[in-house]
Design a protein around this motif. Structure first.
Motif, PDB file in Angstrom:
ATOM      1  N   LEU A  91       9.108  10.086  -7.228  1.00  0.00           N
ATOM      2  CA  LEU A  91       8.106   9.792  -6.197  1.00  0.00           C
ATOM      3  C   LEU A  91       8.323   8.415  -5.573  1.00  0.00           C
ATOM      4  N   VAL A  92       8.825   7.477  -6.352  1.00  0.00           N
ATOM      5  CA  VAL A  92       9.156   6.165  -5.795  1.00  0.00           C
ATOM      6  C   VAL A  92      10.252   6.305  -4.754  1.00  0.00           C
ATOM      7  N   ARG A  93      11.291   7.082  -5.081  1.00  0.00           N
ATOM      8  CA  ARG A  93      12.369   7.347  -4.115  1.00  0.00           C
ATOM      9  C   ARG A  93      11.808   8.007  -2.858  1.00  0.00           C
ATOM     10  N   TRP A  94      10.929   8.967  -3.078  1.00  0.00           N
ATOM     11  CA  TRP A  94      10.359   9.703  -1.953  1.00  0.00           C
ATOM     12  C   TRP A  94       9.528   8.771  -1.057  1.00  0.00           C
ATOM     13  N   ALA A  95       8.758   7.891  -1.679  1.00  0.00           N
ATOM     14  CA  ALA A  95       7.926   6.953  -0.914  1.00  0.00           C
ATOM     15  C   ALA A  95       8.783   5.999  -0.093  1.00  0.00           C
ATOM     16  N   ARG A  96       9.898   5.566  -0.648  1.00  0.00           N
ATOM     17  CA  ARG A  96      10.786   4.667   0.101  1.00  0.00           C
ATOM     18  C   ARG A  96      11.363   5.361   1.333  1.00  0.00           C
ATOM     19  N   LEU A  97      11.665   6.640   1.192  1.00  0.00           N
ATOM     20  CA  LEU A  97      12.258   7.376   2.315  1.00  0.00           C
ATOM     21  C   LEU A  97      11.212   7.812   3.337  1.00  0.00           C
ATOM     22  N   CYS A  98      10.065   8.290   2.871  1.00  0.00           N
ATOM     23  CA  CYS A  98       9.101   8.945   3.771  1.00  0.00           C
ATOM     24  C   CYS A  98       7.791   8.193   3.955  1.00  0.00           C
ATOM     25  N   GLY A  99       7.668   7.007   3.394  1.00  0.00           N
ATOM     26  CA  GLY A  99       6.395   6.307   3.468  1.00  0.00           C
ATOM     27  C   GLY A  99       6.201   5.442   4.692  1.00  0.00           C
ATOM     28  N   LEU A 100       7.288   4.883   5.221  1.00  0.00           N
ATOM     29  CA  LEU A 100       7.139   3.914   6.298  1.00  0.00           C
ATOM     30  C   LEU A 100       6.574   4.514   7.580  1.00  0.00           C
ATOM     31  N   THR A 101       6.946   5.752   7.879  1.00  0.00           N
ATOM     32  CA  THR A 101       6.521   6.374   9.135  1.00  0.00           C
ATOM     33  C   THR A 101       6.058   7.800   8.872  1.00  0.00           C
ATOM     34  N   ALA A 102       4.986   8.197   9.523  1.00  0.00           N
ATOM     35  CA  ALA A 102       4.486   9.568   9.361  1.00  0.00           C
ATOM     36  C   ALA A 102       5.471  10.565   9.958  1.00  0.00           C
ATOM     37  N   MET A 103       5.642  11.669   9.270  1.00  0.00           N
ATOM     38  CA  MET A 103       6.510  12.734   9.771  1.00  0.00           C
ATOM     39  C   MET A 103       5.794  13.485  10.893  1.00  0.00           C
ATOM     40  N   ASP A 104       6.536  13.884  11.914  1.00  0.00           N
ATOM     41  CA  ASP A 104       5.907  14.628  13.003  1.00  0.00           C
ATOM     42  C   ASP A 104       6.427  16.062  13.043  1.00  0.00           C
TER      43      ASP A 104
ATOM     44  N   PRO B 221       2.934   6.229  -7.021  1.00  0.00           N
ATOM     45  CA  PRO B 221       3.231   4.968  -7.735  1.00  0.00           C
ATOM     46  C   PRO B 221       3.631   3.846  -6.771  1.00  0.00           C
ATOM     47  N   MET B 222       2.729   3.515  -5.862  1.00  0.00           N
ATOM     48  CA  MET B 222       3.073   2.547  -4.811  1.00  0.00           C
ATOM     49  C   MET B 222       3.260   1.132  -5.355  1.00  0.00           C
ATOM     50  N   GLU B 223       2.703   0.867  -6.556  1.00  0.00           N
ATOM     51  CA  GLU B 223       2.872  -0.468  -7.135  1.00  0.00           C
ATOM     52  C   GLU B 223       4.341  -0.794  -7.373  1.00  0.00           C
ATOM     53  N   LYS B 224       5.173   0.250  -7.522  1.00  0.00           N
ATOM     54  CA  LYS B 224       6.601   0.045  -7.764  1.00  0.00           C
ATOM     55  C   LYS B 224       7.320  -0.486  -6.521  1.00  0.00           C
ATOM     56  N   LEU B 225       6.706  -0.296  -5.347  1.00  0.00           N
ATOM     57  CA  LEU B 225       7.337  -0.766  -4.111  1.00  0.00           C
ATOM     58  C   LEU B 225       6.992  -2.211  -3.802  1.00  0.00           C
ATOM     59  N   GLN B 226       6.028  -2.768  -4.550  1.00  0.00           N
ATOM     60  CA  GLN B 226       5.639  -4.176  -4.421  1.00  0.00           C
ATOM     61  C   GLN B 226       5.319  -4.554  -2.974  1.00  0.00           C
ATOM     62  N   LEU B 227       4.490  -3.740  -2.352  1.00  0.00           N
ATOM     63  CA  LEU B 227       4.061  -4.020  -0.985  1.00  0.00           C
ATOM     64  C   LEU B 227       3.007  -5.122  -0.997  1.00  0.00           C
ATOM     65  N   ARG B 228       2.897  -5.844   0.101  1.00  0.00           N
ATOM     66  CA  ARG B 228       2.085  -7.062   0.118  1.00  0.00           C
ATOM     67  C   ARG B 228       0.592  -6.800   0.119  1.00  0.00           C
ATOM     68  N   THR B 229       0.158  -5.748   0.789  1.00  0.00           N
ATOM     69  CA  THR B 229      -1.282  -5.517   0.915  1.00  0.00           C
ATOM     70  C   THR B 229      -1.646  -4.111   0.467  1.00  0.00           C
ATOM     71  N   PHE B 230      -2.895  -3.951   0.044  1.00  0.00           N
ATOM     72  CA  PHE B 230      -3.393  -2.630  -0.317  1.00  0.00           C
ATOM     73  C   PHE B 230      -3.369  -1.710   0.897  1.00  0.00           C
ATOM     74  N   GLN B 231      -3.721  -2.249   2.050  1.00  0.00           N
ATOM     75  CA  GLN B 231      -3.761  -1.435   3.265  1.00  0.00           C
ATOM     76  C   GLN B 231      -2.398  -0.818   3.561  1.00  0.00           C
ATOM     77  N   GLU B 232      -1.332  -1.623   3.430  1.00  0.00           N
ATOM     78  CA  GLU B 232       0.004  -1.103   3.710  1.00  0.00           C
ATOM     79  C   GLU B 232       0.430  -0.101   2.641  1.00  0.00           C
ATOM     80  N   ALA B 233       0.095  -0.382   1.387  1.00  0.00           N
ATOM     81  CA  ALA B 233       0.419   0.545   0.299  1.00  0.00           C
ATOM     82  C   ALA B 233      -0.293   1.882   0.516  1.00  0.00           C
ATOM     83  N   ASN B 234      -1.543   1.818   0.933  1.00  0.00           N
ATOM     84  CA  ASN B 234      -2.322   3.025   1.168  1.00  0.00           C
ATOM     85  C   ASN B 234      -1.750   3.824   2.339  1.00  0.00           C
TER      86      ASN B 234
END
Length: 943
Positions: A657-670, A712-725
C-alpha cells in the motif's frame, strides 16, 4: 504611391554588367550535403552561402533587383527550412551521388527560372504564394526530393508545403532586412511599408498561424492541412412545448436528463463563421466540446488559420496549458505573450495602447488549465467567469472581443451552467454516426450532413498523402469495436499507422491499447533501432519504461501532458536511466532530451527554472500512465505472493500500500486513464494469458486491509495531515478503480472482507466529492459494478447515475437511497430493502429482485425488462412508464402501485396482488394474470 502597375523583377548585375553569380544548382548541392548528415546538420547559413546579402545589395540598384533578392532569398530559406524539418526522412546517400542528382534534376530547369522575367504588383503582397515562380520551383524541388527521401509521396508532401513556407520566409526576410528593402517603398504601397510596426507584427503572427497547419503532422512528411476533414457538430435545442419556468417544471427537466432536447447538426466551420461575421456583443462566447482525440485542437488551429488568412478580424491563439488562468485575463494574456519569445506574437491587444477594432481569442484546452480534481474544476470555473466578465466589459458599447474555448467534454459538462445561450456549446461529432445513434440521440440533420461517412474521405486523403493509395476505409476496419475507434480522428490515425505496419490483427474486438503499444514499437524501430552509433543499444523495454515514467511524472505534476527533466529523474528507475545514459555517453539532461525528441514530445517553455517537455497529444500520456499503473499492479501481486511463501521475501500488505500510495496518491485518477487501464488489463489477459482474477483478489485483499487499518500514509512522511489525507483519498480511489477494471474483465464478483456492515458506506462517502452541478459525475460511482455489497448498510446513499451492474446487493439496506439513472443491470438485489428509494430511469434489466422491499419506491421510467421480482414488496411504488416486459412478478405485492403506461408485455403476474393498483393505459399483452388479485384495480385506456 507609385503610378506604376508593377515592378519587373530581375537579377542584380555587377558594375561590369555581369549577372550576379547565384547558382541554384550549388544551392541544392550544399543543401543536400548538409542535410544528409543529420547529426551535424546546420542549414541556417546555406541560403547566405548561395546569395550573399551584402554583395547582392551592393550591386542591386533598381527596385526590380531588390525585389528579386527578396523573393529568391525567401524561396531559398523556405526550401532550406523544409529540408531541415525533414532530415529524419532522408536516405543515406554520399556526396558524389548528391552532385549527380542535383545536376540531373535541377540544372536545366533552374537555369530557365533564373532567366525568366517576372512582374510583381500589389496582389503579390496580398497573396505571395500565388507568384508563378513558386509553383515553378515546386516541380524541380519535388523531383530533387524524390531521390533523397524514402518515397515519392514524401517528396510530394514536402514540396506541397513550399508555398506557405515561402510566405512565412518572405515576412521574416523583410523583418530582418527591412532597411535593405526600403527602396521598394517608393514603388509599391506594400503592406510591409504601409503598416506601422504593430501592424507588421500582426501580419507576421497571422502568417505564423497559417504556417502551423502546414507543418508536419507527427512524424509524417505531410501536414495536418493535407489530411484535414472539416468536422460536424451539434448543439442542443429544447423541444417546443416545454417552456414552463416554475421550479417543478425545471426539476422535471433535470430528472428527464436530455429527453426534452434535440441535437441540431451543423457544419462546425460554417456555424462559427456565421458567429464571427455577426459579432453580436451579447453572444460573444462559443465553446467547442469533444472527447480526447476528437479533433478539437486541430479544428481550433485550422479555424485560427482560416480567420487569419481572411484578415477581417485579429486572431490570438492561446493553448491553455501555457496560460496562467488565475490572474486577471488582461495580465494573463500579457504574460503569455511575453513568455513565448519564439513566436511572433503581437503586443497585448487587451490593453488600451494596443487597441484593435475587433479581436477573436481562441483558448484551446479548457481541461488543461491546472491540476485534476476539485482544484481543476474550481480554476476552470473561475477562468470562465473571468472571461465572461472581461467580454462584457470590452463589449460594453460595441463588439470588440469574441472568445472561442475548446475543451474535453467532461470539463465542459461540469461548467455547462455557465453557457446557457442556444448554440453556445458545440459538441464535435465523430467521422461516422450510425443510424442507431441518430435515433437514440434525436439528431435533427436538415442538411443531411451525417449521411456522409467522413472516414472514407480521410482514408482517401491519407492514402494520397502517405503514398499508400487507399481508395477509402479498408473493409476490415469497418466492424465491431473498430467502427467506433475509426470514427475518432486521432484513434483513426493511429489505426492507420498500425494497419500499414501489419503488426496488429484487426478484429471486431480489437483492443485500443494494442494499437498504442504498436505505435510505441513503430517509433522505437524507426528512430532507436536504426544502426545509429550515437543511440544504438537502447533496448525497447527500457525505452517503454522511461516513457511510462515520463507519463507518471507529468501526471504527478498535475498535467498528464507536461513534465520536466528533474521530475522524470525522480520517477524513473535509476538503473534503467543509468543504462540509457551509458549508451548515450552524455549527461542526464542531454540524454533525456534526446530520448524525448524521439517520441511524440516537443519542448515547451519553463516550469520554475526547468525546461519542460510535452506530449504532442494528451492521450499518449494517459495511455502510458495507465500502462505504468498496471505494471505496478502486476508487481504488487508478485511481491505479495512471494511474501506469502516466505515472510522474509517480497512485500507485506502495508508495504504494498505504501508503494501504491507513492504511485497513485499525488493526483486523482480520472476517467480517461481508467479507460486505458481497463483496456490494458484486458490486453494482459487476452494476449499474455494473465490470470486477472488473481489480480482482482489482490486488490480485494488490499482494500480489506485498508478498511481495517487505513492507508499507511505515515510511511510517506508528508508534512501536513491535510496533504496526507488528500493523497490517501486519491490512492484509495485508485484501488477501487483498478479493482473495478479487473472485475470488468473477469465479469466476476469482487468480495471484500469488511470490518462492519457500514464500513463500505463510510468508505464510499469519503471517496465521493460534493457535486457542484447536476451534470457532474462522481468517478468512484462508475466503479461499483460486480461488487459484493451483501448486507451493507447504505441508507440515504447518493448513487445517482452509479454503475452497479452485476453487483451483489442481497439484503443490503438502501432505504431512501438515490438510485436514479443507476445501472443495476443483472444485479442481485434479492431481499434488499429499497423502501422509498428513488429508482427512476434506472436500468434493472435481468436484475434479481426476488423478495426485495421496494415499498413506496419511485421507479418511473426505469427499465425492468426480464427482472426477477418474485414476491417483491412493491406496495405504493411509482412504476409509471416502467418497462416490465417478460419480468417475473409472481406473488409480488403491487397494491396501490402506480402502473400508468407501464409496459407489461409477457410479464408473469401469477398470484400478484394488484389491489387498487393504477393500470391506466398499461400494456398487458400476453401477460400472465393467473390468480392475480385485481380487486379495485383501475383498468382504463389501452389495457
Amino acid at each position: 504611391m507609385s503610378s506604376k502597375t508593377g515592378i519587373l523583377i530581375k537579377q542584380p548585375v555587377s558594375i561590369l554588367n555581369k549577372r550576379l553569380n547565384v547558382n541554384f544548382g550549388s544551392f541544392f548541392t550544399a543543401l543536400a550535403k548538409t542535410a544528409a548528415n543529420a547529426a551535424t546538420a546546420n542549414l541556417g547559413n546555406v541560403p547566405e552561402n548561395v546569395i550573399e546579402m551584402g554583395a547582392a545589395i551592393g550591386l542591386a540598384k533598381e527596385p526590380g533587383e531588390i525585389a528579386w533578392l527578396l523573393i529568391f532569398r525567401a524561396l531559398t530559406q523556405a526550401m532550406a527550412g523544409l529540408v531541415d524539418d525533414s532530415q529524419d526522412l532522408f536516405k543515406q546517400i554520399d556526396n558524389h551521388d548528391i552532385e549527380i542528382i542535383v545536376k540531373h534534376r535541377l540544372e536545366t530547369c533552374l537555369q530557365k527560372l533564373e532567366d525568366t522575367e517576372l512582374t510583381i504588383d500589389q496582389n503579390f503582397f496580398n497573396h505571395p504564394e500565388e507568384l508563378a515562380i513558386v509553383a515553378a520551383v515546386k516541380t524541380p524541388f519535388r523531383q530533387w526530393l524524390e531521390d533523397i527521401v524514402e518515397t515519392p509521396a514524401q517528396a510530394e508532401a514536402i514540396s506541397d508545403r513550399l508555398p506557405m513556407e515561402f510566405v512565412y520566409a518572405l515576412h521574416n526576410e523583410w523583418k530582418q532586412h527591412s532597411d535593405k528593402y526600403a527602396v521598394l517603398q517608393n514603388e509599391l504601397n506594400t503592406p510591409f511599408v504601409k503598416a506601422g510596426e504593430r501592424e507588421k507584427t500582426w501580419q507576421r503572427y497571422s502568417t505564423w498561424l497559417q504556417k502551423q497547419i502546414n507543418e508536419r503532422m507527427f512524424s509524417e512528411a505531410f501536414s495536418l492541412e493535407q489530411v484535414y476533414i472539416s468536422p460536424r457538430a451539434y448543439y442542443e435545442r429544447k423541444i417546443e412545448g416545454n417552456d414552463d419556468d416554475d421550479l417543478e417544471s425545471r426539476l422535471k427537466d433535470y430528472y428527464k436528463q436530455g429527453q426534452d432536447y434535440e441535437r441540431i447538426v451543423v457544419n462546425l466551420q460554417d456555424e462559427l463563421q456565421i458567429w464571427v461575421d455577426q459579432a453580436d456583443k451579447n453572444d460573444a462566447i462559443r465553446v467547442i466540446s469533444g472527447g480526447p482525440g476528437s479533433g478539437k485542437s486541430s479544428f481550433s488551429k485550422v479555424f485560427a488559420a482560416t480567420q487569419a488568412k481572411k484578415g477581417k478580424i485579429k486572431i490570438l491563439f492561446i493553448p491553455l496549458h501555457l496560460f496562467d488562468p488565475e490572474d486577471d485575463l488582461v495580465n494573463s494574456v500579457g504574460k503569455f505573450i511575453n513568455n513565448l519569445r519564439d513566436i511572433p506574437l503581437p503586443p497585448n491587444p487587451l490593453i488600451s495602447e494596443n487597441f484593435v477594432s475587433q479581436l477573436l481569442i481562441i483558448f484551446d484546452g479548457l481541461d488543461e488549465l491546472a491540476m485534476q480534481g476539485n482544484i481543476a474544476e474550481e480554476i476552470a470555473q473561475k477562468f470562465i467567469n473571468e472571461v465572461e466578465r472581461q467580454v462584457n466589459s470590452f463589449n460594453n458599447s460595441q463588439t470588440r472581443l469574441l472568445v472561442l474555448i475548446s475543451g474535453r467534454e467532461l470539463v465542459v459538462q461540469k461548467n455547462k451552467s455557465e453557457f446557457r445561450k442556444q448554440k453556445q456549446i458545440l459538441q464535435i461529432l465523430p467521422y461516422f454516426v450510425d443510424e442507431k445513434e441518430k435515433r437514440r440521440h434525436n439528431y435533427i440533420d436538415t442538411q443531411n450532413l451525417l449521411k456522409e461517412d467522413q472516414r472514407e474521405i480521410w482514408w482517401c486523403q491519407y492514402g494520397k498523402a502517405s503514398g499508400l493509395g487507399y481508395p477509402g476505409l479498408p473493409e476490415e476496419l469497418d466492424n465491431g469495436h473498430l467502427r467506433e475507434i475509426t470514427s475518432q480522428p486521432l484513434l483513426n490515425y493511429l489505426v492507420a499507422l498500425s494497419f500499414a505496419r501489419g503488426a496488429v490483427n484487426f478484429a471486431k474486438d480489437s483492443n485500443l491499447n494494442e494499437i498504442y503499444a504498436d505505435l510505441i514499437t513503430a517509433v522505437y524501430q524507426r528512430v532507436w533501432a536504426k544502426d545509429n552509433p550515437i543511440i544504438k543499444g537502447v533496448e525497447e523495454k527500457d525505452f517503454v519504461r522511461i516513457l511510462e515514467s515520463i507519463a507518471v511524472s507529468a501526471w504527478h505534476g498535475g498535467d498528464v501532458r507536461i513534465t520536466t527533466i528533474k521530475e522524470i529523474e525522480n520517477n524513473c528507475d535509476s538503473y534503467i536511466l543509468d543504462r540509457v545514459f551509458h549508451v548515450f555517453k552524455q549527461d542526464r539532461k542531454a540524454s533525456l532530451t534526446r530520448l524525448l525528441t524521439a517520441f511524440y514530445f516537443r519542448q515547451n517553455g519553463v516550469k520554475g527554472r526547468e525546461e519542460t517537455f510535452e506530449f504532442t497529444h494528451k492521450s499518449f500520456g494517459e495511455y502510458l500512465a495507465a500502462k505504468r499503473i498496471v505494471r505496478e499492479l502486476a508487481l504488487i501481486y508478485k511481491k505479495l505472493q512471494a511474501n506469502k511463501e516466505d515472510p522474509d521475501d517480497g512485500w507485506n500488505k502495508q508495504e504494498a500500500l505504501v508503494r501504491w500510495a507513492r504511485l497513485c496518491g499525488l493526483t486523482a485518477m480520472d476517467q480517461y486513464i481508467f479507460n486505458f487501464i481497463v483496456d490494458e488489463i484486458q490486453l494482459q489477459q487476452d494476449k499474455y494469458q494473465i490470470d486477472v482474477a488473481e489480480w482482482q483478489q489482490t486488490m480485494c485483499d488490499l482494500i480489506s486491509y485498508m478498511l481495517k487499518n487505513e492507508m499507511p500514509m505515515e510511511k510517506l512522511q508528508l508534512r501536513t495531515f491535510q496533504e496526507a489525507n488528500r493523497q490517501a483519498r486519491n490512492a484509495e480511489e485508485a484501488l477501487l478503480f483498478v479493482l473495478n477494471a479487473c472485475a470488468r474483465v473477469t465479469q466476476e464478483i469482487s468480495k471484500i472482507d469488511r470490518p462492519s456492515p457500514e464500513a463500505f458506506g463510510n468508505w464510499i462517502s469519503r471517496l465521493q466529492r460534493q457535486r457542484i452541478n447536476f451534470n457532474g459525475d462522481i468517478s468512484c460511482l462508475d466503479c461499483l459494478s460486480f461488487l459484493d455489497l451483501e448486507d451493507c448498510v447504505l441508507i440515504l446513499k447518493d448513487f445517482f447515475n452509479a454503475n452497479l451492474q452485476g453487483a451483489n446487493i442481497q439484503r443490503a439496506n438502501l432505504q431512501r437511497a438515490n438510485l436514479e439513472e443507476a445501472n443495476l443491470q443483472g444485479a442481485n438485489i434479492q431481499g434488499a430493502n429499497i423502501q422509498r428509494a428513488n429508482i427512476q430511469r434506472a436500468n434493472l434489466e435481468t436484475a434479481n429482485l426476488e423478495e426485495v422491499n421496494l415499498k413506496w419506491a419511485y421507479l418511473q421510467n426505469a427499465n425492468l425488462e426480464g427482472a426477477n421480482l418474485k414476491w417483491a414488496e412493491l406496495e405504493g411504488a411509482d412504476l409509471a412508464y416502467v418497462s416490465l416486459q417478460e419480468a417475473n412478478l409472481e406473488g409480488a405485492n403491487i397494491q396501490r402501485a402506480n402502473l400508468n403506461n407501464a409496459y407489461l408485455v409477457e410479464a408473469n403476474l401469477t398470484e400478484a396482488n394488484l389491489t387498487e393498483a393504477n393500470l391506466t393505459d398499461a400494456n398487458l399483452t400476453d401477460a400472465n394474470l393467473t390468480d392475480a388479485n385485481l380487486r379495485g384495480t383501475i383498468l382504463e385506456g389501452k389495457v
